[in-house]
Design an enzyme around this catalytic site. Sequence first.
Site, PDB file in Angstrom:
ATOM      1  N   LEU A  68     -21.399 -22.262   2.538  1.00 31.72           N
ATOM      2  CA  LEU A  68     -20.977 -21.279   3.324  1.00 31.72           C
ATOM      3  C   LEU A  68     -22.187 -20.619   4.180  1.00 31.72           C
ATOM      4  O   LEU A  68     -22.198 -20.326   5.177  1.00 31.72           O
ATOM      5  CB  LEU A  68     -20.221 -20.371   2.554  1.00 31.72           C
ATOM      6  CG  LEU A  68     -20.052 -18.791   3.205  1.00 31.72           C
ATOM      7  CD1 LEU A  68     -18.903 -19.033   4.297  1.00 31.72           C
ATOM      8  CD2 LEU A  68     -19.461 -17.798   2.105  1.00 31.72           C
ATOM      9  N   THR A  95     -18.721 -24.812  -7.714  1.00 31.33           N
ATOM     10  CA  THR A  95     -18.839 -24.804  -9.033  1.00 31.33           C
ATOM     11  C   THR A  95     -18.491 -23.231  -9.309  1.00 31.33           C
ATOM     12  O   THR A  95     -17.393 -23.225  -9.930  1.00 31.33           O
ATOM     13  CB  THR A  95     -20.114 -24.879  -9.645  1.00 31.33           C
ATOM     14  OG1 THR A  95     -20.560 -26.346  -9.540  1.00 31.33           O
ATOM     15  CG2 THR A  95     -20.018 -24.836 -11.161  1.00 31.33           C
ATOM     16  N   GLU A 279     -29.541 -20.806  -3.218  1.00 27.09           N
ATOM     17  CA  GLU A 279     -30.735 -21.673  -2.826  1.00 27.09           C
ATOM     18  C   GLU A 279     -32.161 -20.737  -3.116  1.00 27.09           C
ATOM     19  O   GLU A 279     -32.494 -19.564  -2.680  1.00 27.09           O
ATOM     20  CB  GLU A 279     -31.136 -21.985  -1.452  1.00 27.09           C
ATOM     21  CG  GLU A 279     -32.072 -22.781  -1.042  1.00 27.09           C
ATOM     22  CD  GLU A 279     -32.402 -22.987   0.481  1.00 27.09           C
ATOM     23  OE1 GLU A 279     -33.141 -23.722   1.025  1.00 27.09           O
ATOM     24  OE2 GLU A 279     -31.459 -22.540   1.366  1.00 27.09           O
TER      25      GLU A 279
END
EC number: 2.7.1.-
Length: 322
Positions: A68, A95, A279
């Site tokens: 996303l 997940t 990230e």
Amino acid sequence: MTNHWRLILNGKSAGDDSVREAVGAMRDAGVALEVRVTWEHGDARRHVEEAIADGCDCVIAGGGDGTLGEVAAALAESADTRRDTPTLALVPLGTANDFATAAEIPPTPTDALRLVRETGATPIDLLRIDADGERRWCANLASGGFGTDITVETDDGLKNLLGGLAYFITGVARVGRIEPVSARLRGADFARDGAFLALGIGNGRQAGGGQVLCPDALVDDGLFDLTVVPELSGEVASTIATVLREGRHAALDRVAERARLRALAVESDEPLTLNLDGEPVQARRFSIECVPGAVRMHLPVDCPLLRRNASREAREAATVGR
């Protein structure tokens, strides 16, 4: 109503039969839906650019928060120069699916794609981050400190087995070696120097598989929510006991410092890691700002992350509390 879509699918979900069935159902309903699969870094941006060039009405991120974030970032960058940028949608296939969970986006591919057909797109904010001179974007939540370490270190096998609970189990297992992070935080009418256990900068509300760091964040108010969990000294063990007994949210509310800001500077003498939509990015200085209405996204009509539903949510909470 949009009718030319491009689904950008995380490679991990390329063989998902439920996705294939959902795509087929949309095509049978008359939607021109094409699929692109990401394989390596940069693929999502390239696929978004191709979708724009092909005149797509909507670009759909098929994956978790990371997918996303990548798709939203590419759309936001294109919006700087284009007035007809496609809308954004999400099929949650990660997940944890933290953004989708908080936004109450349907969990199945068929229902998530149906949402795109049945609802218009609303402008939502994004976080724009300068990390030591490098521009980044964040759609959901930027987190740092202990919570970041948990997310980075949690084993992939444990994630697949237990989902979001895996992050919490990993965190409890690491209690004996929690090391606070020190940084200087500066925003309008907000200043803080010193150590903290966790930091949440939320456009969305949760990260790390259900860690609700910014429980009141809204995606269309032109602001982000800041949550700082301070160093707890000798109270760590008792706090974890409270978490296990009363739930994470109750424990967090007891100790957290909160603010609502348009911009924030984070500086550290040592390299600091912030998790941007999952990230990890390392820098000594982060400059974070909320960009209002950066993209237009298809969300449920009663999505709790929208301002129009915030007062209703507050009323319901007050009713439950009585």
